[in-house]
Write a protein that holds these residues in place. Structure first.
Motif, short mmCIF file in Angstrom:
data_model
loop_
_atom_site.label_atom_id
_atom_site.label_comp_id
_atom_site.label_asym_id
_atom_site.label_seq_id
_atom_site.Cartn_x
_atom_site.Cartn_y
_atom_site.Cartn_z
N TYR A 166 0.83 -1.20 0.00
CA TYR A 166 0.00 0.00 0.00
C TYR A 166 0.86 1.26 0.00
O TYR A 166 1.94 1.30 0.60
CB TYR A 166 -0.91 0.02 1.24
N LYS A 167 0.37 2.28 -0.67
CA LYS A 167 1.02 3.59 -0.65
C LYS A 167 0.89 4.21 0.75
O LYS A 167 0.07 3.77 1.56
CB LYS A 167 0.40 4.48 -1.72
N PRO A 168 1.70 5.22 1.04
CA PRO A 168 1.64 5.85 2.38
C PRO A 168 0.25 6.40 2.70
O PRO A 168 -0.53 6.74 1.80
CB PRO A 168 2.67 6.98 2.28
N GLN A 169 -0.01 6.54 3.98
CA GLN A 169 -1.33 6.98 4.43
C GLN A 169 -1.74 8.31 3.80
O GLN A 169 -2.89 8.48 3.37
CB GLN A 169 -1.37 7.10 5.95
N ALA A 170 -0.83 9.26 3.72
CA ALA A 170 -1.17 10.57 3.16
C ALA A 170 -1.60 10.47 1.70
O ALA A 170 -2.51 11.18 1.26
CB ALA A 170 0.02 11.53 3.30
N VAL A 171 -0.96 9.58 0.95
CA VAL A 171 -1.33 9.39 -0.45
C VAL A 171 -2.70 8.74 -0.55
O VAL A 171 -3.54 9.14 -1.37
CB VAL A 171 -0.27 8.55 -1.19
N LEU A 172 -2.95 7.73 0.29
CA LEU A 172 -4.25 7.09 0.30
C LEU A 172 -5.35 8.09 0.64
O LEU A 172 -6.41 8.12 0.00
CB LEU A 172 -4.27 5.93 1.30
N GLN A 173 -5.10 8.92 1.65
CA GLN A 173 -6.09 9.92 2.02
C GLN A 173 -6.41 10.83 0.84
O GLN A 173 -7.58 11.13 0.56
CB GLN A 173 -5.57 10.75 3.19
N ARG A 174 -5.37 11.29 0.14
CA ARG A 174 -5.58 12.19 -1.00
C ARG A 174 -6.40 11.51 -2.09
O ARG A 174 -7.32 12.12 -2.66
CB ARG A 174 -4.24 12.65 -1.56
N LEU A 175 -6.09 10.24 -2.39
CA LEU A 175 -6.81 9.52 -3.43
C LEU A 175 -8.30 9.41 -3.10
O LEU A 175 -9.16 9.60 -3.96
CB LEU A 175 -6.21 8.13 -3.62
N PHE A 176 -8.60 9.12 -1.86
CA PHE A 176 -10.01 9.00 -1.46
C PHE A 176 -10.70 10.35 -1.41
O PHE A 176 -11.85 10.49 -1.84
CB PHE A 176 -10.12 8.27 -0.12
#
Length: 288
Positions: free
Chosen positions: A216-226
């Motif tokens: 999984y990509k880092p949490q900050a990247v996941l947050q941005r994608l969502f």
């Protein structure tokens, strides 16, 4: 009750803990029909030592015409007890592709009330790349366990729920399939299904959440994608895909990003795409 467990664990963590008395490792590999590969056969050829095989097509409603639909609590309890599982154990699930069907296994345990479950980040390929030990052959037999499920209805949605959502718009629907399948520019891999997407749903291919090594990509990247797809702190999110497998990659990603647990549309496109247009309408192209 089992000890808490992070939603994902690394190969290094698993190497250090795989012989813990309360830890069980499950291989939940599944393949698409056109791949012509068998997860159980490949499990016998190469697996993490001590792993047991969780067949998502057997730990399922086998009377349904749809693939690997959610089983009843009683069937789930019997199937996982046959794998020697108990409620007090911690469970780590991986798959042979990296991160594809392991998240479905994670979601199944979440649906039935077991929170001490994690996915191996990067799966078997990452484990092997980091010189993890491998074994082969028939696994050692296990004693039948005892698992008491606690069904969480909020974690799953059916066709009726999705049809109602067309009118209410109360839930944000995220589609984990490829952009081409979402837009209806390619045929579905399963024959007999229409092409397109559920009206109002947003496209977020599950691969967008993953690095090249299937972690999984880092949490900050996941947050941005969502967030880019409209997910907020209080959003009611439903995730969908082709048959309910990779939707669970989004569901796990949402939890890693710090959002509320999502629901999975269990029938996904295998169900929606098989309905007449008058029952389950579709759209092509991309939502504005």
């Amino acid at each position: 009750m089992a000890e808490p467990l992070s939603p994902i664990v690394s190969s290094a963590w698993l190497a250090a803990h795989r012989e813990d008395a309360d830890l069980v490792i499950l291989d939940a590999s599944a393949y698409m029909p056109m791949e012509r590969r068998d997860g159980r056969e490949e499990f016998l050829r190469a697996r993490i030592p001590g792993a047991r095989f969780l067949d998502v097509d057997e730990v399922a409603d086998i009377e349904s015409d749809l693939p690997h639909m959610l089983p009843s609590p009683a069937r789930f309890a019997r199937q996982v007890a046959a794998l020697g599982l108990h409620n007090h154990q911690r469970i780590v699930i991986y798959d042979q592709k990296g991160l594809f069907s392991a998240a479905r296994g994670w979601w199944l345990f979440k649906v039935f009330g077991h929170d001490a479950v994690a996915v191996l980040d990067g799966g078997l390929p990452k484990w092997r790349a980091e010189d993890g030990v491998i074994e082969a052959g028939e696994p050692a037999p296990v004693e039948v366990g005892r698992f008491q499920p606690a069904f969480r209805a909020s974690r799953v949605r059916g066709l009726g729920d999705m049809l109602a959502n067309l009118k209410s718009g109360s839930a944000l629907v995220l589609d984990a399939r490829s952009p081409e399948r979402y837009a209806g520019t390619v045929a579905e891999p399963r024959p007999g299904l229409r092409s397109g997407h559920i009206p109002g749903s947003r496209s977020l291919p599950f691969q967008a959440l993953l690095n090249a090594d299937h972690t999984y990509k880092p949490q900050a990247v996941l947050q941005r994608l969502f967030i880019e797809q409209g997910v907020g702190a209080d959003s009611d999110v439903v995730v969908s895909c082709g048959s309910g497998l990779t939707a669970c990659v989004l569901a796990l990603g949402l939890e890693l990003a710090g959002f509320s647990p999502a629901s999975v549309y269990d029938g996904s496109w295998s169900e929606w795409g098989a309905q007449p247009d008058g029952v389950a309408p579709l759209r092509t192209g991309f939502e504005p």
